[in-house]
Design a protein around this motif. Structure first.
Motif, PDB file in Angstrom:
ATOM      1  N   SER A 207       0.834  -1.199   0.000  1.00  0.00           N
ATOM      2  CA  SER A 207       0.000   0.000   0.000  1.00  0.00           C
ATOM      3  C   SER A 207       0.873   1.255   0.000  1.00  0.00           C
ATOM      4  O   SER A 207       1.872   1.321   0.702  1.00  0.00           O
ATOM      5  CB  SER A 207      -0.889  -0.024   1.245  1.00  0.00           C
ATOM      6  N   GLY A 208       0.498   2.222  -0.815  1.00  0.00           N
ATOM      7  CA  GLY A 208       1.226   3.487  -0.858  1.00  0.00           C
ATOM      8  C   GLY A 208       2.444   3.487  -1.758  1.00  0.00           C
ATOM      9  O   GLY A 208       3.145   4.492  -1.861  1.00  0.00           O
ATOM     10  N   LYS A 209       2.727   2.354  -2.432  1.00  0.00           N
ATOM     11  CA  LYS A 209       3.938   2.294  -3.262  1.00  0.00           C
ATOM     12  C   LYS A 209       3.670   2.419  -4.759  1.00  0.00           C
ATOM     13  O   LYS A 209       4.602   2.491  -5.563  1.00  0.00           O
ATOM     14  CB  LYS A 209       4.691   0.992  -2.979  1.00  0.00           C
ATOM     15  N   SER A 210       2.398   2.437  -5.154  1.00  0.00           N
ATOM     16  CA  SER A 210       2.107   2.517  -6.588  1.00  0.00           C
ATOM     17  C   SER A 210       2.432   3.910  -7.118  1.00  0.00           C
ATOM     18  O   SER A 210       2.083   4.918  -6.501  1.00  0.00           O
ATOM     19  CB  SER A 210       0.641   2.189  -6.847  1.00  0.00           C
ATOM     20  N   ILE A 211       3.118   3.945  -8.259  1.00  0.00           N
ATOM     21  CA  ILE A 211       3.468   5.228  -8.879  1.00  0.00           C
ATOM     22  C   ILE A 211       3.304   5.094 -10.391  1.00  0.00           C
ATOM     23  O   ILE A 211       3.905   4.221 -11.004  1.00  0.00           O
ATOM     24  CB  ILE A 211       4.890   5.685  -8.448  1.00  0.00           C
ATOM     25  N   PHE A 212       2.443   5.941 -10.939  1.00  0.00           N
ATOM     26  CA  PHE A 212       2.173   5.925 -12.371  1.00  0.00           C
ATOM     27  C   PHE A 212       2.922   7.076 -13.022  1.00  0.00           C
ATOM     28  O   PHE A 212       3.276   8.046 -12.360  1.00  0.00           O
ATOM     29  CB  PHE A 212       0.667   6.050 -12.619  1.00  0.00           C
ATOM     30  N   TRP A 213       3.143   6.967 -14.326  1.00  0.00           N
ATOM     31  CA  TRP A 213       3.871   8.027 -15.017  1.00  0.00           C
ATOM     32  C   TRP A 213       3.417   8.108 -16.462  1.00  0.00           C
ATOM     33  O   TRP A 213       2.823   7.168 -16.999  1.00  0.00           O
ATOM     34  CB  TRP A 213       5.383   7.766 -14.961  1.00  0.00           C
ATOM     35  N   SER A 214       3.693   9.218 -17.091  1.00  0.00           N
ATOM     36  CA  SER A 214       3.448   9.377 -18.512  1.00  0.00           C
ATOM     37  C   SER A 214       4.442  10.397 -19.028  1.00  0.00           C
ATOM     38  O   SER A 214       4.520  11.508 -18.496  1.00  0.00           O
ATOM     39  CB  SER A 214       2.006   9.849 -18.741  1.00  0.00           C
ATOM     40  N   GLN A 215       5.240   9.989 -19.989  1.00  0.00           N
ATOM     41  CA  GLN A 215       6.304  10.826 -20.566  1.00  0.00           C
ATOM     42  C   GLN A 215       7.359  11.205 -19.536  1.00  0.00           C
ATOM     43  O   GLN A 215       8.053  12.223 -19.687  1.00  0.00           O
ATOM     44  CB  GLN A 215       5.707  12.090 -21.222  1.00  0.00           C
ATOM     45  N   THR A 216       7.452  10.422 -18.494  1.00  0.00           N
ATOM     46  CA  THR A 216       8.470  10.649 -17.457  1.00  0.00           C
ATOM     47  C   THR A 216       9.042   9.307 -16.989  1.00  0.00           C
ATOM     48  O   THR A 216       9.465   9.177 -15.840  1.00  0.00           O
ATOM     49  CB  THR A 216       7.851  11.349 -16.222  1.00  0.00           C
ATOM     50  N   GLY A 217       9.061   8.329 -17.879  1.00  0.00           N
ATOM     51  CA  GLY A 217       9.448   6.964 -17.501  1.00  0.00           C
ATOM     52  C   GLY A 217      10.847   6.855 -16.916  1.00  0.00           C
ATOM     53  O   GLY A 217      11.045   6.274 -15.843  1.00  0.00           O
ATOM     54  N   GLU A 218      11.824   7.451 -17.608  1.00  0.00           N
ATOM     55  CA  GLU A 218      13.217   7.351 -17.191  1.00  0.00           C
ATOM     56  C   GLU A 218      13.392   7.966 -15.796  1.00  0.00           C
ATOM     57  O   GLU A 218      13.978   7.369 -14.895  1.00  0.00           O
ATOM     58  CB  GLU A 218      14.043   8.113 -18.232  1.00  0.00           C
ATOM     59  N   LEU A 219      12.868   9.175 -15.631  1.00  0.00           N
ATOM     60  CA  LEU A 219      12.984   9.904 -14.367  1.00  0.00           C
ATOM     61  C   LEU A 219      12.304   9.141 -13.218  1.00  0.00           C
ATOM     62  O   LEU A 219      12.841   9.035 -12.117  1.00  0.00           O
ATOM     63  CB  LEU A 219      12.351  11.296 -14.536  1.00  0.00           C
ATOM     64  N   THR A 220      11.135   8.602 -13.486  1.00  0.00           N
ATOM     65  CA  THR A 220      10.403   7.873 -12.448  1.00  0.00           C
ATOM     66  C   THR A 220      11.163   6.605 -12.037  1.00  0.00           C
ATOM     67  O   THR A 220      11.231   6.275 -10.847  1.00  0.00           O
ATOM     68  CB  THR A 220       8.990   7.517 -12.936  1.00  0.00           C
ATOM     69  N   ARG A 221      11.746   5.915 -13.003  1.00  0.00           N
ATOM     70  CA  ARG A 221      12.537   4.714 -12.667  1.00  0.00           C
ATOM     71  C   ARG A 221      13.764   5.091 -11.853  1.00  0.00           C
ATOM     72  O   ARG A 221      14.129   4.403 -10.897  1.00  0.00           O
ATOM     73  CB  ARG A 221      12.949   3.971 -13.943  1.00  0.00           C
ATOM     74  N   GLN A 222      14.416   6.197 -12.221  1.00  0.00           N
ATOM     75  CA  GLN A 222      15.590   6.641 -11.451  1.00  0.00           C
ATOM     76  C   GLN A 222      15.188   6.979 -10.021  1.00  0.00           C
ATOM     77  O   GLN A 222      15.851   6.565  -9.063  1.00  0.00           O
ATOM     78  CB  GLN A 222      16.227   7.869 -12.138  1.00  0.00           C
TER      79      GLN A 222
END
Ligand code: APR
Length: 263
Positions: free
Chosen positions: A82-97
């Motif tokens: 719980s609380g760990k889900s993170i979605f992204w769009s056009q920010t894939g690289e940054l979100t993975r980092q």
């Protein structure tokens, strides 16, 4: 070229199946369950690979549906805290980092399915049981292509599991729009979020440090997303250039004025 063409795939322009796909996928799976996330539980990585390969091997790579991946996705499923889900769009690289550094968020690419397939290409061919290492359909060359159907299907499963406080990272410097209803986030994930499981949604709108500030919280397509979230009954908040993520952008531009701690 040593493989066999179906006749119809000559026009494809996408990259072919990643060399050593089987070894990479099985290796990543073992790395994931053994080291990266033992909480995923016991998985048979060889069986997972076989189940995955049977989805697209010997088939027209433009006729692979989201449903075809369900047996694999079910077998690979595990809890997302719980609380760990993170979605992204056009920010894939940054979100993975960001995820790799802080380790308190788990984007799709940090789940078993996403970890196994991130950055890889794969497709089969109707006329042969060999995978096509030469070319595969590019993302927009056909709707039901092997890779696109996989990411869409995996995104449904991932979105349904989200609970607690959820994050969404969007690109405020997007050339198009930060929130696009036709993106995987806009067309698939958003509709599969469960109001009963999710306590609130935090939007992080990240501008490129050297790019323009095209959209912000409450502006343009972000305002549309906020209205949609409200209608669905979600509690939400929005932060422009969330500082911990911006500090990652700063690694490559430490002299930029937004990176200066004592301006
Ligand atoms: N051409 C090639 N690849 C594409 C294209 C395209 N036109 N559109 C999307 N992709 C692939 C790329 O690999 C890209 O990194 O999908 C990825 C995500 O595309 P974005 O437009 O950045 O974002 P979005 O479509 O919203 O998908 C990301 O879905 O995978 C899930 O959980 C994940 O929240 C995330 C969202």
């Amino acid at each position: 070229y040593t493989g066999r063409y179906d006749g119809s795939n000559i026009a494809w322009t996408g990259r072919g199946t990643t060399a050593n796909l089987e070894e990479i996928v099985i290796g990543r799976c073992n790395d994931y369950i053994g080291l990266k996330n033992p909480a995923a539980g016991k998985k048979n990585c060889t069986l997972l690979w076989q189940t995955l390969k049977s989805v697209f091997a010997s088939k027209d790579p433009c006729k692979i549906t989201q449903d075809d991946y369900k047996p694999f996705l079910t077998m690979a499923e595990h809890d997302i805290p719980s609380g760990k889900s993170i979605f992204w769009s056009q920010t894939g690289e940054l979100t993975r980092q960001y995820a790799d550094i802080v380790k308190n968020v788990m984007p799709l690419e940090s789940t078993l399915t996403g970890y196994m397939m991130n950055g890889l290409n794969w497709c089969g061919q109707r006329s042969s049981s060999e995978l096509n290492y030469e070319v595969c359909p590019a993302w927009n060359e056909c709707e039901e292509n092997a890779a696109k159907s996989f990411w869409r299907s995996a995104s449904v499963v991932y979105a349904k599991k989200a609970s607690g406080e959820v994050k969404v990272v969007l690109n405020g410097s997007s050339q198009t729009r930060a929130f696009r209803t036709e993106s995987i986030f806009g067309s698939i994930e958003l509709g599969n979020l469960d109001t009963n499981r999710i306590s609130s949604i935090q939007l992080w709108i990240m501008d490129n440090l050297s790019g323009s500030d095209k959209e912000s919280c409450g502006v343009g397509s972000i305002a549309q997303l906020e209205i949609a979230l409200k209608h669905k009954g979600f509690k939400f908040s929005c932060i422009d250039n969330y500082r911990p993520v911006q500090l990652i952008q700063c690694i490559w531009m430490p002299e930029h004025k937004s990176c200066n701690i004592c301006p």
